[in-house]
Design an enzyme around this catalytic site. Structure first.
Site, PDB file in Angstrom:
ATOM      1  CB  SER A  59      -0.943   0.015   1.209  1.00 20.72           C
ATOM      2  OG  SER A  59      -2.053  -0.820   0.988  1.00 20.72           O
TER       3      SER A  59
ATOM      4  CE  LYS B 123      -4.486   2.193  -0.601  1.00 17.74           C
ATOM      5  NZ  LYS B 123      -3.824   0.969  -0.104  1.00 17.74           N
TER       6      LYS B 123
ATOM      7  CB  SER C  62      -4.113   2.083   3.946  1.00 16.73           C
ATOM      8  OG  SER C  62      -3.318   1.544   2.921  1.00 16.73           O
TER       9      SER C  62
ATOM     10  CE  LYS D 176      -1.108   4.349   2.348  1.00 15.53           C
ATOM     11  NZ  LYS D 176      -1.077   3.271   3.368  1.00 15.53           N
TER      12      LYS D 176
END
Length: 326
Positions: free
Chosen positions: A68, A71, A128, A237
């Site tokens: 993820s 992203k 997320s 992130k």
């Protein structure tokens, strides 16, 4: 003559700065911290956001699954679409069936629901949301496939050579995780620095410890564990799949109370940790290493006389070496 002097002054200044830096490091070598976070991880990088200087890396050029952390690119493309007038934060995004059926770290968005684009952008960076990432991609580019092509195009534009994207969320294609999104830790550092430098207000989102959608009575804690573990951390992130392991791109600003010119931002990339505690502790080690051991110092000021060079058989025997910039 003036242009020649400035050109040569820059060359001389570079050598002067380098020598001075070596002298500074040599004088404080015994007190300089060392770092090794290489055990039980895939890769790690820590460096300065503005300059792009890397302070430490382990397997920085190895291409690894990024889960993820993908992203970051999805959010960047959405911000650029808004900046170019192709989208607006206030846009209403209609959730497609494709987005609604996205698995993994999803928010449970339903087909046909409408959400403000800004809400979905916050959702991918704080909580997320995989389904939110796909909904954003389709809204910005028309189709998920077109958005994936835009992701590759942007990577090429940024000089990122290791990127491989199959979707805007980071979710593997199948249970065996035979195909995922990939990038090296060094390229993730480059991508993160670009986002933070171009859109520094992203940290106003990524510093938040919860994501809420009041219209759905929905509340989810932020996925970034360092927000509760290290004071000052304001991004960026997380990511996880079985093959990628536990990943985290984290960042912390350094504010100089006496001279704002010395302000800086440290970015740490940790890929493939095998436990939550390891991801937290090693990310913290990386950030602290960059935060406490590297500083910005002005060596000379623009137009300042650095030295005079003796030139034999010249009309002007002594030529001044003047700093062309700070």
């Amino acid at each position: 003559m003036e242009d020649w002097r400035k050109l040569n002054s820059k060359k001389y200044l570079s050598k002067f700065t380098f020598v001075l830096l070596i002298a500074i490091l040599a004088s404080s070598f015994n007190g300089f911290a060392t770092l090794d976070v290489s055990s039980d991880i895939r890769a790690a990088v820590v460096g300065d956001s503005a300059t792009g200087e890397v302070f430490y890396q382990y397997n920085g050029d190895e291409t690894v699954e990024i889960a993820s952390v993908t992203k970051i690119m999805t959010y960047l493309l959405a911000r650029e679409a808004i900046a170019e007038g192709r989208a607006s934060l206030d846009d209403l995004v209609i959730v497609s069936r494709n987005a609604a059926t996205t698995e993994g770290s999803a928010l449970g968005l339903r087909e046909g629901d409408e959400y403000v684009l800004e809400t979905l952008m916050n959702a991918i960076m704080i909580a997320s949301g995989n389904d939110a990432a796909v909904a954003i991609a389709e809204h910005i580019a028309g189709t998920e496939e077109a958005f994936i092509q835009a992701m590759h195009d942007k990577a090429t534009q940024l000089g990122i050579t290791t990127a491989h994207f199959i979707n805007p969320s980071g979710m593997p294609l199948d249970d065996e995780e035979t195909d995922q999104n990939f990038m090296s830790a060094n390229d993730l550092f480059k991508l993160s620095a670009y986002l933070l430098n171009k859109y520094p207000d992203v940290t106003e989102i990524t510093v938040q410890k919860e994501f809420a959608m009041p219209e759905r009575n929905f509340l989810r804690s932020a996925t970034n564990p360092l927000l509760n573990e290290m004071e000052g951390v304001d991004g960026l992130k997380t990511g996880y799949t079985d093959k990628a392991g536990l990943c985290l791109v984290s960042t912390i600003p350094f504010k100089d109370l006496e001279d704002s010119n010395k302000d800086r931002r440290v970015i740490a990339v940790l890929m493939g940790a095998q436990s939550h505690d390891d991801r937290i502790s090693k990310s913290q080690e990386l950030l602290e290493y960059g935060y406490y051991n590297y500083f910005i110092e002005k060596i000379v000021k623009a137009e300042e006389l650095v030295d005079e060079i003796l030139i034999s058989n010249a009309i002007e025997v002594y030529v001044p070496v003047i700093a062309g910039e700070d």
